[in-house]
Design a protein around this motif. Structure first.
Motif, PDB file in Angstrom:
ATOM      1  N   UNK A 136       0.873  -1.160   0.000  1.00  0.00           N
ATOM      2  CA  UNK A 136       0.000   0.000   0.000  1.00  0.00           C
ATOM      3  C   UNK A 136       0.917   1.219   0.000  1.00  0.00           C
ATOM      4  N   UNK A 137       1.094   1.876  -1.147  1.00  0.00           N
ATOM      5  CA  UNK A 137       2.047   2.977  -1.219  1.00  0.00           C
ATOM      6  C   UNK A 137       1.786   4.075  -0.197  1.00  0.00           C
ATOM      7  N   UNK A 138       0.527   4.380   0.046  1.00  0.00           N
ATOM      8  CA  UNK A 138       0.215   5.430   1.014  1.00  0.00           C
ATOM      9  C   UNK A 138       0.659   5.041   2.413  1.00  0.00           C
ATOM     10  N   UNK A 139       0.484   3.747   2.764  1.00  0.00           N
ATOM     11  CA  UNK A 139       0.898   3.277   4.079  1.00  0.00           C
ATOM     12  C   UNK A 139       2.416   3.341   4.221  1.00  0.00           C
ATOM     13  N   UNK A 140       3.131   2.961   3.153  1.00  0.00           N
ATOM     14  CA  UNK A 140       4.597   3.027   3.186  1.00  0.00           C
ATOM     15  C   UNK A 140       5.052   4.475   3.365  1.00  0.00           C
ATOM     16  N   UNK A 141       4.488   5.357   2.561  1.00  0.00           N
ATOM     17  CA  UNK A 141       4.881   6.758   2.652  1.00  0.00           C
ATOM     18  C   UNK A 141       4.562   7.373   3.998  1.00  0.00           C
ATOM     19  N   UNK A 142       3.399   7.002   4.556  1.00  0.00           N
ATOM     20  CA  UNK A 142       2.999   7.550   5.851  1.00  0.00           C
ATOM     21  C   UNK A 142       3.936   7.108   6.960  1.00  0.00           C
ATOM     22  N   UNK A 143       4.333   5.811   6.959  1.00  0.00           N
ATOM     23  CA  UNK A 143       5.225   5.333   8.010  1.00  0.00           C
ATOM     24  C   UNK A 143       6.610   5.953   7.859  1.00  0.00           C
ATOM     25  N   UNK A 144       7.093   6.091   6.619  1.00  0.00           N
ATOM     26  CA  UNK A 144       8.397   6.724   6.416  1.00  0.00           C
ATOM     27  C   UNK A 144       8.387   8.149   6.972  1.00  0.00           C
ATOM     28  N   UNK A 145       7.319   8.881   6.694  1.00  0.00           N
ATOM     29  CA  UNK A 145       7.220  10.255   7.206  1.00  0.00           C
ATOM     30  C   UNK A 145       7.147  10.271   8.722  1.00  0.00           C
ATOM     31  N   UNK A 146       6.382   9.334   9.279  1.00  0.00           N
ATOM     32  CA  UNK A 146       6.246   9.248  10.741  1.00  0.00           C
ATOM     33  C   UNK A 146       7.579   8.964  11.404  1.00  0.00           C
ATOM     34  N   UNK A 147       8.413   8.155  10.748  1.00  0.00           N
ATOM     35  CA  UNK A 147       9.714   7.790  11.298  1.00  0.00           C
ATOM     36  C   UNK A 147      10.807   8.800  10.931  1.00  0.00           C
ATOM     37  N   UNK A 148      10.448   9.827  10.173  1.00  0.00           N
ATOM     38  CA  UNK A 148      11.432  10.832   9.785  1.00  0.00           C
ATOM     39  C   UNK A 148      12.427  10.344   8.756  1.00  0.00           C
TER      40      UNK A 148
END
Length: 263
Positions: free
Chosen positions: A50-62
């Motif tokens: 899920x690209x959105x989920x991947x992008x969201x977690x990457x952003x959350x983790x900085x």
């Protein structure tokens, strides 16, 4: 990030399913990497993400995000038009998924299994170069930078890359281990990076105990990275991934420490 602006990360070994992409990203942040390079094949092939989920977690983790495009069964250099076009279609779909997750770079293997004695390089190279140009334009329109990787023992090796530089506008992923397989020692690597650093956007630090594609923990092999990576300490501002075949994050953390020492 090192003081000179070089960003450090690692290539995830998520394709086997032994480590989830979620765990891989969280561990990258815990180790202190600037980015993760998500391998988009196997368990993390584009249709399983899920690209959105991947992008969201990457952003959350900085974390910044790069991807490694699939290559095992993809034939962007095939001399057979339907095979090549199908492979390009798949790579375009992978680039679109990468763009959706916010990836800034995509590592591309420009290789083919069409080799001698059936097919000579002069016959397949035009197809490979045209595919690179096609994907480079497609990715640029989506704010993703294609970084073509030198391959070990098969075109395009590091010795073919002046042709890639001259006939395409794509950037390069320089893989230290692949270059060593093809006869480059640490001084040769340093010379290449110094002479062509403006086209090398990304580096894979791939350590080995001999001229083989081993991917042992960084610093545990015999590659002289102090010499090989010296040009990266001189105003170069790209990205560097440790590429280590391990599911043990202790070895990955040690690899990060070793990399920081070399940079």
């Amino acid at each position: 990030m090192t003081d000179d602006g070089v960003r450090r990360g690692y290539v995830t070994q998520t394709h086997t399913g032994a480590v989830s992409w979620e765990t891989a990203l969280r561990q990258a942040a815990e180790i202190g990497f600037d980015f993760a390079e998500l391998y988009m094949d196997g368990a993390t092939e584009r249709t399983r993400l899920d690209p959105n989920a991947v992008g969201s977690l990457a952003a959350e983790e900085g974390l910044d995000l790069l991807v490694h495009l699939p290559f095992v069964d993809v034939e962007i250099g095939s001399p057979r038009d339907p095979v090549r076009e199908g492979s390009l279609s798949e790579q375009r779909a992978a680039v679109e998924a990468a763009a959706e997750m916010g990836a800034e770079k995509a590592v591309l293997h420009a290789g083919t299994s069409a080799r001698p004695p059936e097919w000579e390089l002069d016959e397949v190279a035009p197809h490979l170069l045209d595919s690179i140009r096609t994907l480079d334009r497609f990715a640029a329109d989506r704010d993703v930078e294609i970084c073509v990787e030198n391959l070990p023992g098969i075109p395009f090796t590091v010795h073919h890359f002046d042709r890639v530089f001259n006939e395409t506008e794509a950037s390069m992923t320089f893989d230290t281990g692949h270059a060593r397989v093809d006869g480059m020692d640490a001084a040769d690597t340093a010379d290449f990076l110094a002479d062509r650093g403006d086209r090398v956007s990304h580096v894979h630090v791939n350590d080995a105990r001999e001229a083989a594609d081993e991917h042992v923990p960084t610093g545990s092999g015999t590659t002289d990275f102090e010499t090989a990576l010296a040009p990266l300490r001189e105003d170069w501002t790209g990205t560097v991934s440790v590429e280590v075949y391990t599911f043990d994050f202790d070895y990955l953390e040690l690899s990060a420490e070793k990399l920081d020492g070399y940079l």
